[in-house]
Design an enzyme around this catalytic site. Structure first.
Site, PDB file in Angstrom:
ATOM      1  N   CYS A  26      74.355 158.431  94.364  1.00  0.00           N
ATOM      2  CA  CYS A  26      72.965 157.780  94.565  1.00  0.00           C
ATOM      3  C   CYS A  26      71.832 158.340  95.076  1.00  0.00           C
ATOM      4  CB  CYS A  26      73.157 156.458  94.961  1.00  0.00           C
ATOM      5  SG  CYS A  26      74.113 156.187  96.351  1.00  0.00           S
ATOM      6  N   HIS A  72      69.723 155.083  88.519  1.00  0.00           N
ATOM      7  CA  HIS A  72      70.434 155.232  89.392  1.00  0.00           C
ATOM      8  C   HIS A  72      71.909 156.144  89.027  1.00  0.00           C
ATOM      9  CE1 HIS A  72      72.934 151.460  89.552  1.00  0.00           C
ATOM     10  NE2 HIS A  72      72.721 151.615  88.229  1.00  0.00           N
ATOM     11  N   HIS A 112      73.818 152.053  98.816  1.00  0.00           N
ATOM     12  CA  HIS A 112      73.453 152.266  97.402  1.00  0.00           C
ATOM     13  C   HIS A 112      71.969 152.507  97.300  1.00  0.00           C
ATOM     14  CE1 HIS A 112      74.095 153.311  93.365  1.00  0.00           C
ATOM     15  NE2 HIS A 112      73.201 152.221  93.080  1.00  0.00           N
TER      16      HIS A 112
END
Length: 387
Positions: A299, A359, A347
């Protein structure tokens, strides 16, 4: 002689057959035991909802461990470069020290050949402190200017070399600690992912289908929330424009001031557009923990690479990226902004607009575009506009 054994009453029993009441009770017991035996594995097995939650938690923990791995890897890389520099410096200084030692040795040999009463000078090369040695033996007064310079040089080189060797030793210790942290984080990621895969592998085809249905329902809810946010942002944009037009009509001049501020759809203008274009071009590439491209990403590796393509350097980890800009509310999010998730900030995604982001989700998935509410509204930690 009469027998004292009491005769057994035969009653109605037939050989090999239990009386009806006893037979019924025995059969009932057997049936109950059989049911219990068959039910035990099912009772001990977690429900599908529990498995889903456990797997999600494991993926989240793996994501958090991945960011720790990224931080440890970056620290290890920097420390290794620092140690290499120190070791090179030590090698150079050691050579200078050896050169100074050789020059002093030549003076001692010359004095010995001429019969000078200074054989102790050779012992200088083994002394812990050459300066103290010369002072104690009153040799400094008998040395020439060149010899004194050689002694001073030797003393300086010895001191600096010992200092650099100490720094190198400490640097190696720090490097070892960083490498241990790296190994620990890597092991944690691997264990979490292995456990998640094991849980999923134990599901039946029917359970996997039900799990997919649950996931689909979550995605539908996330899409609904994204649509609500898009509608809210559109209404706010319409109101902003209305106010600007009213200000222009009144000749207040406020429109010139507002035109300097970023408009929705342009976070830091062209740079945000470049970052977003890069991220969208990566859609379909696999998530791989610790990866920074170009074939795969985690990420924070994706967001870092996206903004790098726009000429902006972001830190490697989510923990640092969250501080690399200005925090704004979710309703003020603009394309290119960074959206962070969970209390441990493990994240991050790149905001696209209309409540969606690009993402790299998790192991087994691919870079994709989806709602920022993919894991519920409460999972959103903050939105940051890179500086």
């Amino acid at each position: 002689m009469a027998s004292h054994r009491k005769s057994r009453s035969t009653g109605t029993r037939v050989a090999g057959i239990r009386p009806p009441a006893l037979a019924t009770a025995a059969l009932t017991s057997v049936a109950l035991l059989s049911q219990t035996a068959n039910a035990a594995p099912s009772d001990d097995r977690p429900s599908l909802e529990e498995v889903e939650k456990k797997v999600d938690d494991l993926y989240r923990q793996a994501g958090s461990a991945t960011e720790k791995y990224n931080a440890a890897k970056e620290k290890t890389s920097k420390q290794r470069k620092k140690v290499d520099t120190l070791l090179d410096d030590v090698a150079k200084r050691t050579q200078k020290l050896n050169d100074a030692r050789t020059e002093l040795g030549s003076f001692a040999s010359a004095q010995y050949r001429t019969g000078a009463s200074v054989p102790e000078t050779a012992t200088l090369l083994l002394a812990d402190s050459p300066q103290d040695y010369f002072d104690q033996n009153q040799l400094m007064n008998r040395l020439t200017g060149r010899q004194k310079t050689a002694v001073d040089d030797y003393v300086t080189q010895q001191s600096e070399t010992m200092k650099k060797r100490q720094e190198a030793t400490e640097g190696l210790d720090t490097l070892t600690d960083s490498q241990n942290d790296l190994k620990t984080a890597k092991s944690t990621v691997q264990k979490k992912l292995a456990t998640a895969r094991e849980l999923l592998s134990e599901l039946t085809a029917e359970e996997k289908a039900r799990l997919a249905a649950i996931e689909k329902k979550k995605q539908e809810e996330a899409a609904r929330k994204a649509a609500e946010l898009a509608k809210q942002q559109a209404a706010e944009e319409a109101e902003r424009k209305r106010q600007e037009e009213a200000a222009q009509q009144q000749g207040s001049g406020s429109s010139s001031g507002s035109s300097e501020s970023p408009t929705p759809g342009s976070s830091n203008g062209t740079q945000a557009q470049k970052a977003l274009a890069f991220a969208q071009a990566q859609i379909g590439k696999p998530y791989v923990w610790g990866a920074t491209g170009p074939g795969s990403y985690d990420c924070s590796g994706l967001t870092q690479a996206a903004w790098k393509a726009a000429g902006v350097t972001l830190p490697r980890t989510t923990y640092d990226q969250v501080n690399a800009g200005t925090t704004v509310s979710v309703s003020q999010a603009q394309p290119g902004d960074l959206v962070f998730f969970y209390d441990d900030i493990s994240h991050v995604g790149l905001y696209v607009g209309d409540g969606k982001m690009v993402h790299a989700p998790k192991p087994g998935a691919y870079v994709r575009e989806e709602s920022i509410f993919y894991d519920g509204e409460s999972s959103i930690y903050s939105v940051v506009r890179p500086a």
